[in-house]
Design an enzyme around this catalytic site. Sequence first.
Site, PDB file in Angstrom:
ATOM      1  N   HIS A  27       0.762  -1.091  -0.117  1.00  0.00           N
ATOM      2  CA  HIS A  27       0.300   0.002   0.142  1.00  0.00           C
ATOM      3  C   HIS A  27       0.954   1.306  -0.072  1.00  0.00           C
ATOM      4  O   HIS A  27       0.693   2.239  -0.677  1.00  0.00           O
ATOM      5  CB  HIS A  27      -0.803  -0.005   1.193  1.00  0.00           C
ATOM      6  N   SER A  68      -2.692  -7.985   2.974  1.00  0.00           N
ATOM      7  CA  SER A  68      -3.404  -8.028   4.295  1.00  0.00           C
ATOM      8  C   SER A  68      -3.849  -9.237   4.980  1.00  0.00           C
ATOM      9  O   SER A  68      -3.826  -9.609   6.095  1.00  0.00           O
ATOM     10  CB  SER A  68      -4.357  -7.083   4.576  1.00  0.00           C
TER      11      SER A  68
END
Length: 295
Positions: free
Chosen positions: A37, A187
């Site tokens: 990210h 994630s």
Amino acid sequence: MPSIHHRIATLQDDLNPLRSQQRLALVPTMGNLHAGHLELVKIAKQHADIVVVSIFVNPTQFGIGEDFESYPRTLDADVAKLAGVGADYVFAPSVDEMYPILPPPTKVIAGAIAMQLCGQSRPTHFDGVGIVVSKLFNIVQPNIAIFGQKDYQQLAIIKQLVRDLSYPVEIIGAPIVRASDGLALSSRNQYLTDNERQIAPVLHQVLQDLAEQLAQKLKEHNLTKLALDSLLEHSYQRITDAGFEIDYLAVKTTDLQPIDYTAQTTKGVSKELIILVAAKLGKARLLDNQLVIVK
Ligand code: PAF
């Protein structure tokens, strides 16, 4: 520190005066940020003056029995990481702020492209992505938006959405960020046990090997359906033997269409190909993909 907004109106009060002079980038995320990210934010900064990162675990893209409730929510840690890479605004709305009525009566239907691959096991997922990304584009009104190429099908659907709904937003796809052993960052990797984490890089290794074999076949203009099926079967076996349960392993053109073998074998034309996989290892459903590059 980035400026944090939980409400649409206050975010827009801040952003509206900036628009005429400055380029705005949006990096949409569901939070629980990792190096992948942060790379999206770094790319955004190269293309824009102001970077807005949205953090929203979007209920409409989760199916029944999926991990919406347990999806990790780590806003404070996320904001600290975003400060480190120079994000300017964080938009972290509540579910009520985003969806006054849930499920929203207005639908965004992603169509045929969304029914294959991940759409087979997650039939409503991409419609949920479509509506939340549409809303984020309308709220932030960015000049550009950055999405990771790990979610290759999602990226293709968002490009289609932008084209079909005439959003004045340039879409940038960012390369997959990998751990040193090749595992694509996600994630959901944190759902892996220590033992599973050791096994997980097999996915990338198999895709790399398959990409090399396919590239060779393309180079020799002899990629037939039979040859591809046999290579896929071998790769499938390697992934399964490592302990994964495969959702799909597929080879498509880069615009996610089926391969036209006649074009490749007779005329020697080879559209670029991409290998895509989704596979479960314990509780984690992992995605990866690999372009087939013919040198
Ligand atoms: O890729 C994601 O994290 C999500 O699907 C997105 C694009 C932020 C929409 O919720």
